[in-house]
Design an enzyme around this catalytic site. Structure first.
Site, PDB file in Angstrom:
ATOM      1  N   SER B 129       2.988  -9.390   4.276  1.00 11.59           N
ATOM      2  CA  SER B 129       3.177  -9.714   2.680  1.00 11.59           C
ATOM      3  C   SER B 129       4.570  -9.922   2.237  1.00 11.59           C
ATOM      4  O   SER B 129       5.348  -9.418   2.633  1.00 11.59           O
ATOM      5  CB  SER B 129       2.553  -8.616   1.890  1.00 11.59           C
ATOM      6  OG  SER B 129       1.150  -8.544   2.209  1.00 11.59           O
ATOM      7  N   GLU B 243      -6.617  -6.169  12.683  1.00  9.52           N
ATOM      8  CA  GLU B 243      -6.369  -5.422  11.713  1.00  9.52           C
ATOM      9  C   GLU B 243      -7.849  -5.357  10.766  1.00  9.52           C
ATOM     10  O   GLU B 243      -8.060  -4.228  10.479  1.00  9.52           O
ATOM     11  CB  GLU B 243      -5.679  -5.916  10.589  1.00  9.52           C
ATOM     12  CG  GLU B 243      -5.083  -5.145   9.412  1.00  9.52           C
ATOM     13  CD  GLU B 243      -4.011  -5.555   8.410  1.00  9.52           C
ATOM     14  OE1 GLU B 243      -3.509  -4.707   7.833  1.00  9.52           O
ATOM     15  OE2 GLU B 243      -4.036  -6.712   8.448  1.00  9.52           O
TER      16      GLU B 243
END
Lengths: 343, 384, 343, 384
Positions: B129, B243
């Site tokens: 991120s 993930e």
């Protein structure tokens, strides 16, 4: 029948909101969290200056002689700003009890004095460290003890601003206050927890709205997404339908009947549910930001969680409403009915 | 359909159980996100696991793994959680980067990175991120410029799990001037390289859970790029699948928690002031954990039979994150006025686990994004 | 450990889906609703021809000798198509009981025969009017009576395809079947209700998806709106996590232990919840269309509602799961554990 | 704040109660949407109400009303529901068209339409929706062309409540070629006019609840247009406000239902097989009804004090529709295997009321639209 606040009440609420907004900024919160200070002395002095601690004291004890509705507006503003100081428990709950039990207590003459209260509904005493004195409970009787005459053992709360203590004390070192009105005290505790819940809820929504207007994802503010809108709209609906209940409970608390108790319980349940709902929606809308300590949404989540189980659990309060359902007439003409009329 | 374990599977369970009983310490380690000491204690545990060949159980043997099939993996996880063994500090390596490296890495890259990952010598942080690229990963702004045989990295990463104490990180970097999904490469960098600044971020439970990473003219060899230049988005989507998917979320953790909840309920249900209606929630928590476990077994069987993992990744994410919150809210309701207290040492930490559970609907693709994915890719509703 | 359907089972399910899809179109539903006919004779003939009524009958009674998992797939397809005919209650529940109690019953030789069943778990008997014979219950004993030897009093269900009856009958006119396995019958009833629930749920979602792709509002298909997407995605998640429970319950039912009973109960609860959730989401997505009789979503809502309380209420089933929690080991290694191993 | 009734309000309540006790029949009327007979029986009841001056209690006296303030209206509604008085077949007139006519109509229009509406002589249907214009009213396609002093109407309306048996209808029609919010006019037409075909639509409870209306060269006087030509959208938004808002949804109906639910619970709670956890839902249903009532009293007080109704319209819609569903689901859960049965005559019809409740989140602006409105107009979130 008039379900509106008068001008004085609205001004009062406005004063509280402004004072707390000015003195409980995120900077203030963080400094106080880092320092671990129990009180922000400067803020407490300003609070004392506004006279908030005197609101519920009778006029002949030097108080303002106002009612629970007036104080509920202050408690709501305290919730909105996650006020760290023990204004609500001291001035909203402990002081009126002390004033009723011992009108000549010199503690009543010091508007800056903080009184902590041990109540059978709560296993621990909040903010005892900051108190000048504590109202204590033993076998139904009340006692007053100076802070230095009791032993405090800290219990860590998830809420960084809630300082809980187990209190060990001896009757010999405390002043008996006799049989006080523990029940009315519980009503006030629950009511002002509810009022704080309203404030917590609205702030959690407001923080999320601000964030959602600003934060961009996939090329537009996240507040344009229906999922975000609907999370926050649902939270706001819960607030809108909790607030009238809290206000009605505040207006009616003095009746001390089955209906008024049920309404306080109703207010406690729905206002803290609204706070929990709003805080969780706010964290979700903030995304990872909402999950970080430096963004302040978590303060509202944790305060809501703590207040949910203070001054009676949701189950305790649900049973009081059930009692009203089982013992009093039901129906559309019963919204404002009183026990006395049907007893 | 045969819902019994084979004798081999039973023997395998016994073997795992025996090893864990002999090696898991009765004293829980300090959390790996809490302090350097906790982190290093968990690294030692990774090394201990590796010594028993229990480190990378799902990795192929050639890369230092044990080559277990998915049913064996589930049994391993069940025993692992049953034994209250330590959390996996190496999670980003085991489940995210490891499989991605195996799929997209060169032979030299695999040789360089996988053994040290498997041994715990190098613990990896993820650096997905950025401040303006959360759910929208294509918004990444950090850049990588090739100068000779080195990349020069610049940018600002955030919400990097393990980054506070880990050794290495992987993240997306774009060619300057490229846009959205194009021009991004997946690049590794040491967290102690010159020009890297790591600022820990505290989670709302007070732990250091993430970090932000500032990169200022950080130089790494071109060797550290996984796949081709500009292939980053493609690789990342595969990894995001890992993930979101099956691997990260063993049902065992929820079954352990549901069992703890049932124990809490048994201990408290007859106390005065306990809401009898919570019994329904205790049963619900058990059901949810069972549903999740059965679903994972079904998926594992399908994958073993040759199917590819599909949108289960998104349905799983929603289901486990919601069941986890419900389960912990039930515990807090049982605890009543004690719910807000931080736990005494040794006690089950319901409040902290609740706070952790609240992150479930946010990370690894928010539940809003997951519902979009389900609606669009599974149900076929139109994107716009 | 293998949690997949074999090829035969998948073909079986496919056959059922295709047959019901061809013979339970909206046109068929409407004609049968208008006519009030108990059976669609043509469809029933086709069902009999496929051999579905023989699935659970032992091979030596001329049946296929298959198991509950096989029949559950048929029940799921019946739910998906809101099958009006009493296939599930007759062939899935009543016939196997009869075959076990009276292997030489001539009723077993007629694959078209419909057997209705009165079970202590249900206050009324479904589809009794269409039955050749009824299995009846008195003081724990089972009896068999011909349709013409009992008196039926219709009770109107909200589900237009559920024909419920109170049955009045005399022991003298019925054939005693002795002490049958009412418990296993309940397991089958609950399991196949759950399997139908899965089908109901998926159809409700599928109908809404089709509608949402097509229906335009504000210039684009309503399926592009996040609110619509999220309603349906949530419904689909519920289905995805109910289906493995139903399959596991079907595979395990024969164990007849605490775990298998708890799993059937679990399946019953979550599959019917998924059906209710999906039907309500579907009605909401359909808007006013979903609220009109001519659009068929309501059939799925009503069937889900009826099955929710048939073969044990949600509370009854919850208590069986609680019993498993209280009496058997818990934990991640216990998912497929059996009572016998720990008794 | 004073939450007690004045002596005048108490006297008013007594007056309403007395009149209703004298006039409400113990035998319930057949539903006005079920048959022509049921409809006409309700028209007679409207006339009876009017004869006691209890018809249009909130309308000003000059239009045939009683000029009650909102607190009196609430008291009236409380007594009305308490007395189980018949549903209002005239609802579209009382709450939707009546107030709109008063605001936008000419003197002549008011004189022509309001008295007959008030007397029950003309019962009105609404004709808002079209097949392609549900929540998106600006999608209306029906047209109105002025020829001399007459409009020629063509189009297809749907989901028109009361249209199966009513006398008159009002709806939006656009000038041919106009788009979206522009060029629409609000026009009245008799349902028995030449060129009007009404096809009843059955609701999922089997009742005729709506109709679709086909208009083929239907000629009505230009006098039947409310407001200016092209002002239809503006007027309609005002009316939709009435529809969404306070007026239509008296809290009394939910308080009656919550009281019935409590009675059902008392009667059944000790039966074997009843889920004790449902007690919490019974209490919740009571709380919700109370919350709604208190909120409406608060809004009424604010309006009396001079405030304008704002987004309460949308928050109310969401709250009452959700509480109604919850309340009826609770009743069905208590009823268990009896829940699916249609009620015996005279019994409270829980299943039918539940089915009715399911329409709550759909009609009068779906709850999705309401949440958008709350988010955008109340919270200030951006539209796009």
């Amino acid at each position: 029948m008039d379900f509106t606040l008068n001008d004085e009440q609205q001004m009062f609420a406005q004063t509280a909101r402004q004072l707390f907004a000015d003195t409980c900024t995120p900077d203030h919160w963080r400094r106080q969290m880092e320092s671990g200070a129990v009180l922000d002395a400067e803020r407490w002095a300003q609070i004392v200056e506004t006279g908030f601690p005197l609101v519920l004291l009778p006029e002949d004890a030097g108080g303002l002689g106002l009612g629970e509705l007036d104080f509920a507006l202050i408690a709501e503003a305290a919730g909105y700003n996650a006020l760290p100081d023990p204004l609500v428990e001291s001035a909203g709950i402990a002081l009126p009890l002390l004033a009723a039990a011992k009108p000549d207590s010199e503690l009543l003459c010091d508007p800056a004095a903080i009184i902590a209260i041990e109540h059978p509904a709560n296993p621990y005493v909040a903010d005892a460290e900051a108190a000048t004195a504590l109202v204590l409970h033993k076998d139904g009787q009340a006692y007053l003890a100076a802070r230095e005459d009791v032993t405090l053992t800290r219990k860590e709360s998830i809420d960084p601003f809630r300082r809980l203590y187990r209190v060990d004390w001896e009757v010999a070192k405390a002043q008996p206050l006799g049989a006080v009105d523990w029940d009315l005290t519980l009503e006030r505790g629950a009511l002002f927890a509810a009022a704080q819940g309203l404030g917590l809820a609205q702030r959690a929504v407001d923080l999320a709205v601000d964030y959602a207007k600003d934060r961009q994802q996939f090329g537009k503010p996240i507040g344009t997404y229906q999922a975000v809108k609907h999370h926050l709209a649902s939270a706001q609906v819960a607030i809108e339908f909790a607030r009238p209940v809290v206000l009605a409970a505040a207006a009616d608390i003095a009746h001390g009947d089955v209906q008024s108790r049920a309404r306080v319980s109703h207010a406690k349940i729905v206002a803290l549910e609204a706070a929990d709902h709003a805080a969780r929606a706010s964290i979700q809308v903030h995304g990872a930001m909402g999950y970080s300590w430096e963004v302040d949404v978590h303060l509202f989540l944790k305060r809501a969680l703590a207040l949910t189980n203070s001054w009676g659990t949701p189950y305790f309060h649900r049973q009081r409403i059930l009692h009203r359902i089982e013992t009093q007439p039901l129906g559309p003409d019963q919204t404002f009915a009183r026990e006395a009329e049907h007893a | 359909m045969d819902l019994t374990y084979t004798p081999e599977q039973q023997a395998f369970r016994a073997e795992v159980r025996e090893w864990l009983e002999a090696h898991v310490s009765a004293v829980p380690l300090e959390h790996f996100d809490a302090t350097r000491e906790g982190f290093e204690a968990h690294r030692e545990w990774e090394k201990a696991l590796k010594s028993g060949d229990w480190g990378m159980v799902t990795w192929p043997k050639e890369y230092g793994g044990r080559g277990l099939d998915l049913i064996q993996w589930l049994i391993f996880e069940e025993e692992y959680y049953r034994a209250r063994a330590p959390g996996r500090v190496n999670q980003n390596g085991i489940f995210l980067l490891g499989p991605t490296l195996m799929e997209f890495g060169t032979h030299e890259q695999k040789s360089r990175f996988l053994p040290r990952m498997a041994s715990g010598e190098e613990i990896w942080a993820q650096a997905w991120s950025e401040p303006m690229a959360g759910s929208d990963l294509a918004g990444v702004r950090a850049t990588a410029v090739l100068e000779g045989d080195e990349y020069v990295l610049n940018g600002h990463k955030i919400w990097s799990s393990r980054a506070a104490f880990a050794d290495m990180a992987f993240g997306l970097f774009r060619a300057p001037g490229s846009e959205r999904h194009h021009g991004m490469s997946l690049i590794f960098f040491p967290l102690d390289a010159a020009g890297v600044t790591v600022n820990p971020i505290r989670k709302i439970n007070g732990h250091v859970g993430f970090a932000e990473i500032f990169l200022e003219n950080v130089r790494v060899p071109a060797f550290n790029r996984l796949g081709d230049e500009g292939q980053g988005w493609h690789i990342c989507m595969a990894t995001a699948g890992f993930e979101r998917g099956l691997m990260l979320r063993s049902p065992a953790r929820y079954q352990v928690a549901a069992a703890e909840l049932a124990k809490l309920w048994q201990a408290r249900k007859d106390e005065p002031g306990i809401d009898p209606a919570l019994e329904a929630d205790v049963v619900r928590a058990f059901m949810n954990a069972e549903s999740y476990a059965l679903s994972i077994y079904q998926t594992a069987s399908r994958l073993i039979a040759g199917a590819k993992i599909g949108p289960e990744a998104s349905t799983n994410k929603i289901f486990w994150s919601e069941l986890d919150i419900h389960l912990h809210r039930t515990a807090l309701a049982i605890l009543g006025p004690e719910a807000e207290l931080l736990s005494e040492p040794g006690a089950h930490d319901w409040i902290d686990d609740y706070i952790f559970a609240l992150a479930g609907p946010i990370y690894a693709g928010s539940n809003e994004i997951q519902r979009n994915i389900i609606a669009e890719r599974m149900l076929g509703l139109p994107r716009k």
